[in-house]
Scaffold this motif. Structure first.
Motif, short mmCIF file in Angstrom:
data_model
loop_
_atom_site.label_atom_id
_atom_site.label_comp_id
_atom_site.label_asym_id
_atom_site.label_seq_id
_atom_site.Cartn_x
_atom_site.Cartn_y
_atom_site.Cartn_z
N GLN A 58 136.96 54.01 -11.99
CA GLN A 58 137.11 52.60 -12.34
C GLN A 58 137.53 51.79 -11.11
O GLN A 58 138.62 51.24 -11.05
CB GLN A 58 138.15 52.45 -13.46
N PRO A 59 136.65 51.68 -10.14
CA PRO A 59 137.01 50.99 -8.90
C PRO A 59 137.08 49.47 -9.07
O PRO A 59 136.52 48.90 -10.02
CB PRO A 59 135.89 51.37 -7.95
N ASP A 60 137.76 48.84 -8.12
CA ASP A 60 137.81 47.39 -8.07
C ASP A 60 136.43 46.83 -7.79
O ASP A 60 135.62 47.46 -7.10
CB ASP A 60 138.74 46.91 -6.95
N ARG A 62 134.77 43.49 -6.04
CA ARG A 62 135.10 42.36 -5.17
C ARG A 62 133.94 41.37 -5.18
O ARG A 62 132.78 41.76 -5.26
CB ARG A 62 135.36 42.85 -3.75
N VAL A 67 139.12 40.78 -4.67
CA VAL A 67 139.10 41.58 -5.89
C VAL A 67 139.14 40.63 -7.09
O VAL A 67 140.03 39.77 -7.19
CB VAL A 67 140.30 42.56 -5.95
N GLN A 70 137.95 45.12 -12.39
CA GLN A 70 137.65 46.54 -12.27
C GLN A 70 136.43 46.89 -13.10
O GLN A 70 136.18 46.28 -14.14
CB GLN A 70 138.81 47.39 -12.78
N SER A 71 135.71 47.88 -12.64
CA SER A 71 134.58 48.42 -13.39
C SER A 71 135.14 49.42 -14.39
O SER A 71 135.50 50.54 -14.03
CB SER A 71 133.61 49.12 -12.43
N LYS A 72 135.22 49.02 -15.66
CA LYS A 72 135.75 49.89 -16.71
C LYS A 72 134.66 50.13 -17.75
O LYS A 72 134.00 49.19 -18.17
CB LYS A 72 136.96 49.25 -17.39
N THR A 90 131.61 47.05 -4.49
CA THR A 90 132.56 48.04 -5.00
C THR A 90 132.36 49.31 -4.18
O THR A 90 131.33 49.49 -3.54
CB THR A 90 132.35 48.31 -6.50
N THR A 92 133.48 53.69 -3.84
CA THR A 92 134.19 54.95 -4.10
C THR A 92 133.96 55.77 -2.82
O THR A 92 134.64 55.57 -1.85
CB THR A 92 133.67 55.66 -5.36
N SER A 112 127.60 47.20 -13.61
CA SER A 112 128.06 48.34 -12.82
C SER A 112 127.77 49.60 -13.63
O SER A 112 127.87 49.60 -14.86
CB SER A 112 129.55 48.23 -12.47
N THR A 143 138.16 42.84 -20.13
CA THR A 143 139.10 43.58 -19.27
C THR A 143 139.74 42.69 -18.21
O THR A 143 140.52 43.17 -17.40
CB THR A 143 138.38 44.75 -18.56
#
Length: 149
Positions: A58-60, A62, A67, A70-72, A90, A92, A112, A143
């Protein structure tokens, strides 16, 4: 004893996966209370389908280096910005970006999703069609913390 351990391990794994999904108000429940756009602004939705694949990743996200959320899994958020050119990113293992132009009064949708990586899943950003995004938004949970205007 081994059977009890396996049950406990399964329960812990299931809990970890479920807790990774977005919870909160659904888009359909909040759509009528969302603020209208300011003059000269557009809206950008960021959404991610509910999927167990990569749920813990679940990265931020931008927007032009800032930012914004988040990708949830199973979640969405939105930001309002002045018309102009933007880069959403984003990362990882690697950074992924998508560039787009936002017109005044326009709504953009950025999806995402998780792809396979070497050590951790890679998040991919891509534009989504309004038709597909709108069809899915109703089932997604908000979110964002405060809707940016």
């Amino acid at each position: 004893m081994r059977r009890s351990f396996l049950k406990l391990a399964f329960a812990a794994t299931a809990l970890a996966l479920v807790s990774g999904c977005a919870t909160g108000v659904k888009h359909d429940q909040m759509a009528s209370s969302m603020p209208s756009l300011k003059a000269g602004h557009g809206r950008i939705y960021f959404l991610r389908s509910a999927s167990m694949l990569g749920a813990a990743v679940q990265p931020d996200i931008r927007l032009s280096g800032q930012v914004v959320g988040q990708s949830k899994p199973g979640g969405f958020f939105y930001v309002d910005r002045p018309a102009g050119n933007y880069v959403a990113s984003t990362s990882t293992e690697t950074e992924k970006t998508v560039s787009f132009n936002l017109q005044a009064g326009e709504t953009k949708y950025i999806r995402s999703s998780i792809g396979f990586g070497v050590m951790v899943g890679r998040v991919v950003l891509e534009p989504e069609t309004p038709e597909k995004a709108k069809a899915e938004l109703g089932s997604l949970s908000y979110t964002g913390t405060v809707a940016a205007r």
